[in-house]
Design a protein around this motif. Structure first.
Motif, short mmCIF file in Angstrom:
data_model
loop_
_atom_site.label_atom_id
_atom_site.label_comp_id
_atom_site.label_asym_id
_atom_site.label_seq_id
_atom_site.Cartn_x
_atom_site.Cartn_y
_atom_site.Cartn_z
N LYS A 134 0.81 -1.21 0.00
CA LYS A 134 0.00 0.00 0.00
C LYS A 134 0.85 1.27 0.00
CE LYS A 134 -4.26 -1.71 2.14
NZ LYS A 134 -5.13 -1.28 1.03
N ILE A 135 1.90 1.31 0.82
CA ILE A 135 2.70 2.53 0.91
C ILE A 135 3.73 2.63 -0.21
CG2 ILE A 135 2.41 2.53 3.41
CD1 ILE A 135 5.32 1.67 3.67
N GLY A 136 4.01 1.52 -0.88
CA GLY A 136 4.99 1.53 -1.96
C GLY A 136 6.30 0.89 -1.54
N ARG A 137 6.91 0.14 -2.47
CA ARG A 137 8.12 -0.59 -2.13
C ARG A 137 9.31 0.34 -1.93
NH1 ARG A 137 5.97 -4.49 -5.78
NH2 ARG A 137 4.68 -5.93 -4.56
N ARG A 138 9.39 1.42 -2.70
CA ARG A 138 10.51 2.35 -2.54
C ARG A 138 10.46 3.01 -1.16
NH1 ARG A 138 10.89 7.84 -3.09
NH2 ARG A 138 12.97 8.69 -3.58
N ARG A 139 9.28 3.48 -0.75
CA ARG A 139 9.15 4.09 0.57
C ARG A 139 9.46 3.08 1.67
NH1 ARG A 139 4.36 6.17 -1.92
NH2 ARG A 139 4.56 8.40 -2.43
N ALA A 140 9.03 1.84 1.47
CA ALA A 140 9.31 0.81 2.46
C ALA A 140 10.81 0.52 2.54
CB ALA A 140 8.54 -0.46 2.13
N ALA A 141 11.51 0.54 1.41
CA ALA A 141 12.95 0.31 1.40
C ALA A 141 13.68 1.45 2.11
CB ALA A 141 13.45 0.17 -0.03
N ILE A 142 13.23 2.68 1.88
CA ILE A 142 13.82 3.83 2.58
C ILE A 142 13.57 3.71 4.08
CG2 ILE A 142 13.63 6.32 2.91
CD1 ILE A 142 13.04 6.55 -0.09
N LEU A 143 12.34 3.31 4.45
CA LEU A 143 12.01 3.11 5.86
C LEU A 143 12.90 2.04 6.48
CD1 LEU A 143 10.15 3.64 8.30
CD2 LEU A 143 8.60 1.90 7.37
N TYR A 144 13.12 0.96 5.76
CA TYR A 144 13.99 -0.10 6.25
C TYR A 144 15.39 0.43 6.54
CZ TYR A 144 17.16 -4.07 6.16
OH TYR A 144 18.16 -4.97 6.48
N CYS A 145 15.96 1.16 5.61
CA CYS A 145 17.32 1.68 5.79
C CYS A 145 17.40 2.63 6.99
CB CYS A 145 17.78 2.40 4.52
SG CYS A 145 18.01 1.32 3.09
N LEU A 146 16.41 3.49 7.13
CA LEU A 146 16.42 4.43 8.26
C LEU A 146 16.29 3.70 9.60
CD1 LEU A 146 14.16 7.27 6.79
CD2 LEU A 146 16.64 7.31 7.08
N LEU A 147 15.41 2.71 9.65
CA LEU A 147 15.25 1.95 10.88
C LEU A 147 16.50 1.15 11.22
CD1 LEU A 147 11.58 0.62 10.52
CD2 LEU A 147 12.40 2.49 11.97
N GLU A 148 17.13 0.56 10.20
CA GLU A 148 18.35 -0.21 10.44
C GLU A 148 19.48 0.67 10.94
OE1 GLU A 148 19.62 -3.65 9.94
OE2 GLU A 148 17.54 -3.78 10.57
N MET A 149 19.60 1.86 10.38
CA MET A 149 20.62 2.79 10.86
C MET A 149 20.35 3.17 12.31
SD MET A 149 20.79 5.07 7.39
CE MET A 149 21.72 6.42 8.13
N SER A 150 19.09 3.31 12.66
CA SER A 150 18.74 3.69 14.03
C SER A 150 19.05 2.57 15.02
CB SER A 150 17.25 4.04 14.11
OG SER A 150 16.94 5.12 13.25
#
Length: 374
Positions: A134-150
């Motif tokens: 629903k939110i889009g795979r690109r946005r989800a990939a960006i979210l993944y990277c930000l969460l992993e960095m955190s």
């Protein structure tokens, strides 16, 4: 008199009065004019043939240029995705080498923190796929990277609340890792109208990249831990994830489905559909059960291998009669010396990174020989 040109270009004078034209002259002039028409038609046909040939050659050239352009575009697409994939896999591998040692050094319950991450992953897994679509795979990939960095930043500090948050978020990112990137690849590949057989090439390269990254990450973690301590691999993970994030920003967005019916589905509907699918086919249930038990055995090994190595190394003594129940003789002694030299770091601790890389290499060899022993 009227002048008529024949095929040779000469003019022949005839009487303008048709009544005075003899039949012989008339037939002769007609015969002379016929070759001219045939020659004209022949020249037109040759001209048409010449145009058709040049058009075909031009079309072939355009097709060739199009294929070259398509191959170039596919190569760029392939390399861009693989760089992101390898960076993500390297970051993921770096987190697994020294996690137990890090938590043990902080003085917290390693088992409790481990279990917390798995519980979070189990609870989040039913909702991850629909949300990503629903939110889009690109946005989800960006979210993944930000969460992993955190979470890799939080792991570097001995704060129980930060560690709990990192494990909870880590369970969510684990689900994202195995759903976002490959689904984006498949959809984007078909969206760009690349040949379907070329998708297999990228997927094959992804498997090779994953295996190679797992091995290499162990050696990188070993050297980072030597220089920076147990937090070194997590700092390296932040760096590789940052690289992946910068490249993901260049991706185009795609979604799971553009259908109206799918967009109107709620989470409850997705859950009901999944439950009905599992219950309607016992094979799906059995496969899931087998997969769960297999993963349980694997995660148990992942949890225990680090303390087992610590216990073995700290009790290893080639000068004594026994080392953890092993009789030390002329045959086992050289083996223990080999382990002492290659399996321990500069601080006398197990070389977790090198051991992890060896595990991954063994997994790759098993995958290569699996078809032979199937």
């Amino acid at each position: 008199m009227v002048g008529i040109s024949d095929i040779s270009g000469k003019e022949t004078c005839i009487a303008s009065d048709s009544s005075k034209m003899s039949p012989v002259v008339e037939k002769s002039n007609l015969r002379k004019s016929l070759p001219s028409l045939a020659t004209l038609n022949s020249s037109e046909e040759c001209s048409g043939t010449s145009i058709s040939s040049s058009s075909i050659e031009s079309m072939k050239d355009m097709k060739s240029k199009t294929e070259v352009g398509s191959d170039t575009e596919f190569l760029a697409f392939r390399m861009h995705y693989l760089i992101v994939h390898i960076a993500i896999m390297l970051a993921d591998g770096l987190q697994g080498t020294h996690l137990y040692v890090l938590y043990e050094g902080y003085g917290y319950s390693v088992a409790s923190l481990y279990c917390l991450g798995f519980v979070s992953a189990a609870l989040a897994s039913p909702f991850t796929g629909p949300l990503v679509d629903k939110i889009g795979r690109r946005r989800a990939a960006i979210l993944y990277c930000l969460l992993e960095m955190s979470i890799n930043t939080l792991e570097q500090y001995s704060n129980i609340y930060g560690l709990i948050a990192s494990r909870v978020v880590g369970g969510i990112t684990t689900n994202l890792l195995f759903t976002v990137f490959e689904s984006w690849l498949v959809t984007e590949h078909r969206k760009r109208n690349f040949p379907e057989e070329k998708l297999e090439i990228i997927l094959r390269d992804s498997v090779i990249g994953s295996n190679s990254s797992a091995i290499v990450s162990g050696f990188i973690a070993h050297h980072l831990a030597d220089y920076l301590g147990p937090v070194g691999p997590f700092q390296g993970a932040v760096g590789f994830t940052t690289l992946a994030l910068l490249l993901v920003f260049r991706w185009e967005e795609n979604y799971g489905s553009n259908g109206v019916d799918d967009e109107e589905k709620s989470m409850t509907t997705y859950m009901k559909d999944a439950f009905n699918t599992i219950m309607s086919d016992s094979k799906i249930f059995r496969i899931g059960l087998i997969q769960g038990l297999t993963e349980g055995a694997l995660q148990t090994f992942i949890f225990l291998w680090s303390p087992t190595m610590v216990h073995f190394v700290r009790n290893m003594d080639t000068g004594s009669c026994a080392a953890e129940g092993w009789i030390v003789n002329s045959r086992i002694g050289p083996l223990l010396e080999f382990v002492r030299y290659y399996g321990m770091d500069s601080n006398g601790e197990p070389a977790y990174g090198l051991i992890f890389g060896s595990f991954m290499a063994a997994g790759v060899l098993g995958g290569l020989f699996e078809p032979t022993f199937r």
